[in-house]
Motif scaffolding. Sequence first.
Motif, mmCIF file in Angstrom:
data_model
loop_
_atom_site.group_PDB
_atom_site.id
_atom_site.type_symbol
_atom_site.label_atom_id
_atom_site.label_comp_id
_atom_site.label_asym_id
_atom_site.label_seq_id
_atom_site.Cartn_x
_atom_site.Cartn_y
_atom_site.Cartn_z
ATOM 1 N N VAL A 14 -0.913 -3.650 -3.183
ATOM 2 C CA VAL A 14 -1.416 -2.303 -3.429
ATOM 3 C C VAL A 14 -0.248 -1.318 -3.458
ATOM 4 O O VAL A 14 -0.146 -0.469 -4.338
ATOM 5 C CB VAL A 14 -2.471 -1.897 -2.368
ATOM 6 N N GLY A 15 0.671 -1.463 -2.500
ATOM 7 C CA GLY A 15 1.845 -0.586 -2.450
ATOM 8 C C GLY A 15 2.743 -0.781 -3.659
ATOM 9 O O GLY A 15 3.258 0.185 -4.229
ATOM 10 N N ALA A 16 2.931 -2.031 -4.059
ATOM 11 C CA ALA A 16 3.762 -2.316 -5.231
ATOM 12 C C ALA A 16 3.132 -1.727 -6.488
ATOM 13 O O ALA A 16 3.824 -1.142 -7.324
ATOM 14 C CB ALA A 16 3.966 -3.820 -5.390
ATOM 15 N N ASN A 17 1.820 -1.870 -6.626
ATOM 16 C CA ASN A 17 1.133 -1.301 -7.792
ATOM 17 C C ASN A 17 1.261 0.216 -7.814
ATOM 18 O O ASN A 17 1.457 0.810 -8.873
ATOM 19 C CB ASN A 17 -0.332 -1.718 -7.813
ATOM 20 N N ARG A 18 1.138 0.838 -6.648
ATOM 21 C CA ARG A 18 1.274 2.299 -6.570
ATOM 22 C C ARG A 18 2.688 2.714 -6.991
ATOM 23 O O ARG A 18 2.872 3.636 -7.771
ATOM 24 C CB ARG A 18 0.958 2.787 -5.162
ATOM 25 N N ALA A 19 3.695 2.002 -6.500
ATOM 26 C CA ALA A 19 5.081 2.312 -6.862
ATOM 27 C C ALA A 19 5.309 2.071 -8.355
ATOM 28 O O ALA A 19 5.980 2.856 -9.024
ATOM 29 C CB ALA A 19 6.043 1.474 -6.024
ATOM 30 N N ALA A 20 4.729 0.992 -8.884
ATOM 31 C CA ALA A 20 4.878 0.688 -10.316
ATOM 32 C C ALA A 20 4.241 1.777 -11.164
ATOM 33 O O ALA A 20 4.809 2.193 -12.181
ATOM 34 C CB ALA A 20 4.256 -0.665 -10.637
#
Length: 165
Positions: A14-20
């Motif tokens: 979820v955090g990686a998707n938000r950063a992406a």
Amino acid sequence: MLTWNVGHSGTSMVGANRAARSGKWLGGIVPYGYRVDSEGYLEICEELLPYSDMTEAGVVRLIFHMLANQGHSCIKVSDYLNAFGVSTAYAKDDRKVTRGKRKENTAGIWRPSRIRGIIANTSYKGVHFYGKRSTRKRDIIEREVPAIVDVETWEKCRKSFEATK
């Protein structure tokens, strides 16, 4: 009371998707012609290559120009870049490739397949798809990145390449 247990991997995805979605570069090989800035975003690399008066981005523009406007083949473009000693990313960064269990130097030359990979990469026209190479099931996130060539040149290059296949 409602609880939601995502677990470590779910939370990190979820955090990686938000950063992406915010445009951050989250690892992997940075496309030739780009670098990652101090904030973690892709930017166009306009630094001169070693022993050259060209930049990585300038090499990318030249590749697209030779294919889209001059009608050259990927073989002709790779021969041209090799003849002038233009550094590949592996040679410039002194990177190695894995062959079996050991890492070895690459030949450090341009190959037609590398040219094809560049012209197929949508990042050069300003669109990057995060998650498309993931081995895990995940959302593919389309995001804007700085374009090195305009959309028209990218499309013209792709059309001319498809016509010569």
